[in-house]
Write a protein that holds these residues in place. Structure first.
Motif, PDB file in Angstrom:
ATOM      1  N   SER A 275      20.124  14.849 -31.761  1.00  0.00           N
ATOM      2  CA  SER A 275      18.868  15.535 -31.420  1.00  0.00           C
ATOM      3  C   SER A 275      19.086  17.044 -31.418  1.00  0.00           C
ATOM      4  CB  SER A 275      18.360  15.089 -30.045  1.00  0.00           C
ATOM      5  OG  SER A 275      18.070  13.717 -30.025  1.00  0.00           O
TER       6      SER A 275
ATOM      7  N   VAL B 137      11.984   6.789 -26.131  1.00  0.00           N
ATOM      8  CA  VAL B 137      13.401   6.957 -25.792  1.00  0.00           C
ATOM      9  C   VAL B 137      13.613   6.920 -24.274  1.00  0.00           C
ATOM     10  CG1 VAL B 137      15.364   8.558 -25.931  1.00  0.00           C
ATOM     11  CG2 VAL B 137      13.935   8.141 -27.938  1.00  0.00           C
TER      12      VAL B 137
ATOM     13  N   THR C 215      14.660  14.638 -23.383  1.00  0.00           N
ATOM     14  CA  THR C 215      13.686  13.844 -24.118  1.00  0.00           C
ATOM     15  C   THR C 215      12.310  14.490 -24.008  1.00  0.00           C
ATOM     16  OG1 THR C 215      14.948  11.837 -23.665  1.00  0.00           O
ATOM     17  CG2 THR C 215      12.653  11.554 -24.334  1.00  0.00           C
TER      18      THR C 215
ATOM     19  N   LYS D 156      13.261  11.268 -29.867  1.00  0.00           N
ATOM     20  CA  LYS D 156      13.634  12.033 -28.666  1.00  0.00           C
ATOM     21  C   LYS D 156      13.089  13.459 -28.713  1.00  0.00           C
ATOM     22  CE  LYS D 156      17.716  13.180 -25.830  1.00  0.00           C
ATOM     23  NZ  LYS D 156      17.431  12.352 -24.643  1.00  0.00           N
TER      24      LYS D 156
END
Length: 634
Positions: free
Chosen positions: A122, A79, A253, A155
């Motif tokens: 996420s 990512v 991330t 991520k």
């Protein structure tokens, strides 16, 4: 091109001078030379074209063959290169994805918008307790949420397992069970060919057979009512509308080791249980980025369309990750190519100004049936390059594609690779002459050969086993939870060489021609189906005692499934039972596995050890010699 051999043999299509001159790799011979002289140096250079949190101390670790490792001690996350680095530049406002639904909806995402959605989801994953190393099963139609789910898993460091939305209950259940997934991400349904594929209902049935998943997230796509189990099932849109905590809404991330797993993806084997192929963050991103950049010559202004499904490796590598790693604009379409008319694809190429179009021989053959008038109705002049994937493309389909879609000005990039290889392995580039039916030469940094039963290279023009002689960054690392099977399947027949499982020959120009599978895997419309899986599904029917499944040539699918069935006592052959069995297989394995023909038999050819001789059945069906049958039972 002056740097190309002038003595190429056979039916040769030379590069288009303007395209070759402006190609990302205008002189491929320099890449071949660099890679052959210094393999690690070549991949080191390509890896440095991407960003890393921390550099590697060693390019390749081959101390524990065949468990090779790449970019040792390097820290990254796919990512970082697919989204994070782009949103820091002008590309934040560039379109990452253009999506059209089968029912006509249009959705677009800039890199900024896609990153916003991925970051938010996420946070949702984190709030559900999903963290580094957890497995998440994704069972979605071709909708933008498939991208968002995959990227969000990556991520936060979770390992995604995407299951093709055409697979049915048994296939889904087996993959959930084997992966130990904690979460399922699905939809109320998806559209395909004017029909709704009821994904949530399939998930519900699969979950009656496994206790692993704690939660199910459901994307509302069709609006059709579905069962939502309190405490387990959650609507995607409701979760995404909830305000997250400050920490969750700013998910950083996850820093991953280059060798940390990115995803597992199941591919059929010959021994029943599908194989869960493991790919990693570091090497996979390098291989996918470099191959797409070089082979399909992506430019900033291009619009790229790969017609595959995210549920297959082509979708992982060249719908989602590869284009984003290259900062490209991708187009994705939800449905099939002939609904409501056989020009749906051609109309969208014209509508969205697609420049590069990558599809399957099966689709091309299917569209050939409808003739030239359908593509000729549309302005396809934006196309610059075409591509083929999934199986060898027969020369007739190649030439039709080249003439009627590419208007004889678009080179065709015919690619050979596998779920296991992660990225293109044999492929042309725009500045390389092509031959209809050949994928040309191995990509730079990939060393291949064709060998006989003893592992000795065969002569020019002879058929043999296709092998890969040196490791490459995007290669699978192992089979999930089964390293012994990894060694046995791929590295045991010819020690030190990877067995691709295909037979091939090489011509006098060094061009490779893939002939087909050498094992008991049937490739239908580019999708691999194990005979053992299919036969198990047949035997799960109450009327079936035993069965053998083979693949036979088919004009449209390339290969079609033929089944030989022995019935249990008390059951009689009938057309009604044939239809019942066909629907049973579609339910258990998915529509792609529905047999073309079912024949009821009293016995099957077997060895004395009880192994069904499928090659004998195939020879009989084709009316050719059965070969050595000395091992058959009396």
């Amino acid at each position: 091109m002056s740097d190309q051999p002038s003595s190429l043999h056979g039916d040769v299509y030379h590069p288009v001078p303007e395209i070759a001159r402006q190609a990302n790799v205008p002189n491929p011979e320099l890449y071949y030379k660099e890679a052959s002289e210094d393999l690690e140096g070549y991949w080191d250079r390509r890896a440095k074209e991407l960003e890393w949190y921390a550099p590697w101390t060693k390019v390749l670790d081959d101390s524990n063959k065949p468990f090779f490792k790449w970019f040792i001690d390097g820290k990254t996350n796919i990512v970082l290169n697919a989204l994070d680095r782009h949103v820091k530049t002008w590309r934040r406002n560039k379109l990452a994805l253009i999506w059209e639904g089968e029912t006509g909806e249009l959705r677009t995402f800039s890199y900024h918008a896609l990153n916003r959605e991925v970051t938010h989801f996420s946070g949702v994953l984190r709030s559900m307790g999903i963290s580094k190393g957890d497995r998440v099963t994704i069972y979605l139609p071709r909708i933008p949420e498939a991208w968002i789910a995959m990227l969000a898993c990556a991520k936060v460091g979770a390992v995604h397992s995407v299951v093709y939305g055409g697979f049915s209950v048994e296939a889904l259940h087996g993959r959930i069970e084997d992966s130990g997934s904690r979460l399922i991400i699905t939809a109320d349904g998806g559209y395909m060919g004017g029909k709704i594929v009821e994904l949530k209902n399939i998930v519900d049935e699969a979950l009656t057979r496994t206790a692993h998943p704690e939660n199910v997230i459901v994307v509302r796509r069709t609006g059709k009512p579905v069962n939502m189990e309190a405490g387990r099932d959650f609507w995607y849109h409701e979760l995404m509308s909830l305000p997250l905590t400050r920490n969750a809404s700013k998910v950083e991330t996850e820093v991953m080791d280059a060798e940390d797993p990115l995803f597992i993806l199941y591919t059929s084997g010959t021994t029943g249980k599908p194989k869960a192929i493991v790919h990693t963050h570091g090497g996979y991103q390098v291989g996918v980025y470099a191959t797409l950049h070089d082979v399909f010559d992506l430019k900033e202004e291009d619009r790229w369309w790969c017609t595959a499904d995210p549920g297959w490796i082509t979708g992982h590598s060249y719908i989602v990750y590869g284009p984003l790693l290259n900062g490209a604009t991708s187009f994705m379409y939800e449905g099939g190519p002939t609904y409501p008319f056989p020009d749906r694809w051609w109309s969208m190429i014209a509508k969205y100004g697609i420049n590069i179009f990558y599809t399957t021989p099966t689709a091309i053959r299917g569209l050939m049936r409808f003739g030239e008038a359908w593509p000729n109705r549309h302005d396809l002049s934006t196309l610059r390059l075409l591509g083929s994937v999934g199986e060898p493309i027969n020369p007739e389909a190649w030439r039709w594609f080249h003439k009627n879609v590419g208007k004889e000005k678009c080179p065709i990039m015919d690619t050979w690779w596998q779920t296991e290889t992660g990225a293109f392995m044999i492929t042309p580039m725009p500045a390389i002459p092509t031959k209809p039916g050949s994928a040309t030469r191995p990509y730079p940094g990939v060393e291949m050969d064709i060998v006989d039963e003893k592992g000795v290279p065969v002569k020019t023009g002879e058929e043999g086993f296709l092998v890969i002689k040196k490791p490459w960054p995007a290669m699978m690392r192992t089979i999930y939870n089964d390293p012994e099977r990894y060694v046995q399947t791929y590295w045991s027949k010819f020690p030190g060489m990877y067995l691709a499982g295909d037979s091939a020959r090489r011509d006098e120009d060094g061009y490779y021609w893939i002939i087909g599978r050498v094992d008991d895997v049937i490739k239908v419309s580019g999708y691999r189906l194990g005979t053992a899986e299919l036969e198990s599904a047949f035997v799960s029917h109450h009327a079936v005692a035993e069965t053998a499944v083979i693949g036979l040539p088919h004009e449209l699918k390339g290969v079609a499934i033929h089944a030989y069935v022995i019935l249990k006592a008390g059951h009689e052959p009938s057309e009604a039972l044939i239809e019942e069995l066909r629907h049973h297989i579609a339910h258990e394995m998915g529509p792609i596995a529905k047999p073309e023909r079912i024949e009821f038999v009293k016995s099957l050819p077997k060895t004395r050890s009880g192994k069904i001789m499928r090659r004998v059945l195939k020879a009989r069906a084709l009316g050719i010699s059965e070969g050595d049958i000395s091992t058959l039972e009396e």
